[in-house]
Design a protein around this motif. Sequence first.
Motif, PDB file in Angstrom:
ATOM      1  N   ASP A  27       0.854  -1.188   0.000  1.00 53.50           N
ATOM      2  CA  ASP A  27       0.000   0.000   0.000  1.00 53.50           C
ATOM      3  C   ASP A  27       0.887   1.235   0.000  1.00 53.50           C
ATOM      4  O   ASP A  27       1.426   1.633   1.032  1.00 53.50           O
ATOM      5  CB  ASP A  27      -0.915  -0.002   1.228  1.00 53.50           C
ATOM      6  N   TRP A  28       1.040   1.835  -1.158  1.00 51.92           N
ATOM      7  CA  TRP A  28       1.927   2.985  -1.299  1.00 51.92           C
ATOM      8  C   TRP A  28       1.141   4.263  -1.609  1.00 51.92           C
ATOM      9  O   TRP A  28       1.588   5.122  -2.363  1.00 51.92           O
ATOM     10  CB  TRP A  28       2.958   2.730  -2.403  1.00 51.92           C
ATOM     11  N   GLY A  29      -0.052   4.349  -1.000  1.00 51.53           N
ATOM     12  CA  GLY A  29      -0.868   5.540  -1.206  1.00 51.53           C
ATOM     13  C   GLY A  29      -1.251   5.743  -2.650  1.00 51.53           C
ATOM     14  O   GLY A  29      -1.118   6.831  -3.196  1.00 51.53           O
TER      15      GLY A  29
ATOM     16  N   GLY B 252       0.236   4.676  -5.154  1.00 53.66           N
ATOM     17  CA  GLY B 252       1.439   4.920  -5.943  1.00 53.66           C
ATOM     18  C   GLY B 252       2.167   6.207  -5.636  1.00 53.66           C
ATOM     19  O   GLY B 252       3.270   6.441  -6.142  1.00 53.66           O
ATOM     20  N   LYS B 253       1.592   7.052  -4.795  1.00 56.24           N
ATOM     21  CA  LYS B 253       2.183   8.359  -4.536  1.00 56.24           C
ATOM     22  C   LYS B 253       3.602   8.259  -3.992  1.00 56.24           C
ATOM     23  O   LYS B 253       4.476   9.065  -4.332  1.00 56.24           O
ATOM     24  CB  LYS B 253       1.305   9.138  -3.552  1.00 56.24           C
ATOM     25  N   ALA B 254       3.855   7.243  -3.146  1.00 53.08           N
ATOM     26  CA  ALA B 254       5.184   7.112  -2.545  1.00 53.08           C
ATOM     27  C   ALA B 254       6.260   6.822  -3.589  1.00 53.08           C
ATOM     28  O   ALA B 254       7.442   7.065  -3.350  1.00 53.08           O
ATOM     29  CB  ALA B 254       5.172   6.008  -1.488  1.00 53.08           C
ATOM     30  N   PHE B 255       5.849   6.321  -4.748  1.00 51.36           N
ATOM     31  CA  PHE B 255       6.801   6.060  -5.825  1.00 51.36           C
ATOM     32  C   PHE B 255       7.103   7.310  -6.648  1.00 51.36           C
ATOM     33  O   PHE B 255       8.040   7.315  -7.450  1.00 51.36           O
ATOM     34  CB  PHE B 255       6.270   4.971  -6.765  1.00 51.36           C
ATOM     35  N   THR B 256       6.311   8.346  -6.463  1.00 53.49           N
ATOM     36  CA  THR B 256       6.506   9.549  -7.281  1.00 53.49           C
ATOM     37  C   THR B 256       6.867  10.799  -6.486  1.00 53.49           C
ATOM     38  O   THR B 256       7.212  11.824  -7.077  1.00 53.49           O
ATOM     39  CB  THR B 256       5.226   9.848  -8.100  1.00 53.49           C
ATOM     40  N   ASP B 257       6.794  10.719  -5.157  1.00 57.93           N
ATOM     41  CA  ASP B 257       7.043  11.933  -4.364  1.00 57.93           C
ATOM     42  C   ASP B 257       8.400  11.938  -3.659  1.00 57.93           C
ATOM     43  O   ASP B 257       8.661  12.782  -2.804  1.00 57.93           O
ATOM     44  CB  ASP B 257       5.913  12.151  -3.345  1.00 57.93           C
ATOM     45  N   GLY B 258       9.262  10.959  -4.013  1.00 55.97           N
ATOM     46  CA  GLY B 258      10.596  10.939  -3.433  1.00 55.97           C
ATOM     47  C   GLY B 258      10.675  10.336  -2.051  1.00 55.97           C
ATOM     48  O   GLY B 258      11.680  10.514  -1.351  1.00 55.97           O
ATOM     49  N   SER B 259       9.639   9.602  -1.639  1.00 55.41           N
ATOM     50  CA  SER B 259       9.632   9.017  -0.295  1.00 55.41           C
ATOM     51  C   SER B 259      10.786   8.047  -0.079  1.00 55.41           C
ATOM     52  O   SER B 259      11.292   7.906   1.043  1.00 55.41           O
ATOM     53  CB  SER B 259       8.310   8.287  -0.040  1.00 55.41           C
ATOM     54  N   PHE B 260      11.212   7.362  -1.112  1.00 56.42           N
ATOM     55  CA  PHE B 260      12.328   6.424  -1.028  1.00 56.42           C
ATOM     56  C   PHE B 260      12.971   6.301  -2.407  1.00 56.42           C
ATOM     57  O   PHE B 260      12.355   6.637  -3.428  1.00 56.42           O
ATOM     58  CB  PHE B 260      11.865   5.053  -0.516  1.00 56.42           C
ATOM     59  N   ALA B 261      14.205   5.796  -2.419  1.00 60.07           N
ATOM     60  CA  ALA B 261      14.980   5.803  -3.664  1.00 60.07           C
ATOM     61  C   ALA B 261      15.255   4.417  -4.240  1.00 60.07           C
ATOM     62  O   ALA B 261      15.604   4.306  -5.418  1.00 60.07           O
ATOM     63  CB  ALA B 261      16.318   6.516  -3.439  1.00 60.07           C
ATOM     64  N   THR B 262      15.123   3.365  -3.439  1.00 57.90           N
ATOM     65  CA  THR B 262      15.396   2.016  -3.932  1.00 57.90           C
ATOM     66  C   THR B 262      14.275   1.070  -3.536  1.00 57.90           C
ATOM     67  O   THR B 262      13.517   1.332  -2.592  1.00 57.90           O
ATOM     68  CB  THR B 262      16.732   1.464  -3.374  1.00 57.90           C
ATOM     69  N   PHE B 263      14.205  -0.042  -4.253  1.00 56.68           N
ATOM     70  CA  PHE B 263      13.102  -0.976  -4.057  1.00 56.68           C
ATOM     71  C   PHE B 263      13.568  -2.359  -4.500  1.00 56.68           C
ATOM     72  O   PHE B 263      14.170  -2.510  -5.563  1.00 56.68           O
ATOM     73  CB  PHE B 263      11.901  -0.520  -4.890  1.00 56.68           C
ATOM     74  N   VAL B 264      13.313  -3.359  -3.684  1.00 58.62           N
ATOM     75  CA  VAL B 264      13.696  -4.732  -4.012  1.00 58.62           C
ATOM     76  C   VAL B 264      12.801  -5.260  -5.124  1.00 58.62           C
ATOM     77  O   VAL B 264      11.574  -5.250  -4.994  1.00 58.62           O
ATOM     78  CB  VAL B 264      13.582  -5.625  -2.762  1.00 58.62           C
TER      79      VAL B 264
END
Length: 430
Positions: free
Chosen positions: A250-252, A254-266
């Motif tokens: 649950d990333w809101g 998709g917002k967390a993928f576009t607002d700079g919340s984190f930089a890497t992802f497994v």
Amino acid sequence: MIAAAASTAAIVLAGCAGSGGSSSSNDKITLTVTTFGTMGFDKLYKEYEKAHPNITIKATNIDTGGNAQTDWQTKQAAGAGLPDVQAVEEGWLSKVMQVSNSFVDLRDYGANDIKSRWVDWKVKQATDKSGRIIGYGTDIGPEGICYNQKLLAASGLATDRASFEALLGGANATWDTFMKVGQEYKAKTGKAWYDQSGFVWNAMVNQLPEGYYTKDGKLNVKDNADLKARWDILAQGAAAGLSSNQTQWDWGKGKAFTDGSFATFVCPGWMLGVVKGQVESAGGDASSGWDFADVFPGGAANWGGSFLTVPTTSKHPKEAAALAAWLTEAKQQVATFQAAGTFPSVVEAQSDPGVTGQSDLTKFFQGAPVGEILANRAKGVVAQYKGPDDSVIQEQVFGPSIQQLDAGKANGEQAWNNAMTLLDQLVVNK
């Protein structure tokens, strides 16, 4: 004459399995299929129906593998409601194997004649102790790292894919290095390094020769020095603020993928479609900057992978087995990869230009040669034995402690001890 007849029958069955088969009559039938996540089958169902006018496919897709397991277990216990074709995730395959006699032996429909289609360990996973083959393999989950190229460039740590791979150590990448770079990123930007610790922990466990269970099926958690050492690394990362403390799956929108919340992802292969879908849900596209790198801390790792099975409750086992076999032919597996990024367990498909060449995923991930990267990440992968409570241990034993780490409510030792308490309650003394 009997031997000759048996041989002829085997050839006929193999032909049906390899070509998608056909009903023995023109009677119209409906085949029900239950899948989960993003498996890329939707367009293929239509293609199959067109080639088999007497067959209608009624498909149900469940959002996650965990929820699909619950759905299967509920219907399995009731002895009713199971589909003709049931997708099974690697993480709960061991539970399926405990009741393998309630699934059709696909050797009766030509499985032995096509088993060279898959990497050999995929077939072994789906073969029970009696030698019955109960599942046709779809994808495997070799892992790389998704990272946001824009964010890394802005931090000054890496300007492109090659420099990012080198930053993590290339072929010698370790979890210690991954966390160290994360701390540098955090110091430069004030932002988290990865979305949440659960997926990182899952990757750490999966790349060990033995995870929550030994190869001979014994519980392997308490006093496991390898697990504890990796837990300590994870805890240090969380304490340093490297986790964005996102809720799993649950990333809101998709917002967390576009607002700079984190930089890497497994990212196992099947997760690439998830990332793309999340970014697009938030109104983003390729310009959002997500890329896919040919590097993974600790070396080769596999997360997930699925099988198509036929429950014995199916009223149309021949047709169901034929559909499952057709969906896992090389051509169809190439199509599912292009649709969802699910890297095929079918050997021929792995080197197909449709996998190694350009695709929508390639365009989305900054031109990354996605198929080539996954093929490279698959080298050395051998799926870990998953015991009957593997998913329970991952989600219900370690899950709460991981949330405590990310929320800063427990240190590593406290969280580990909490997990051991849950292990006793949910697994050891259940």
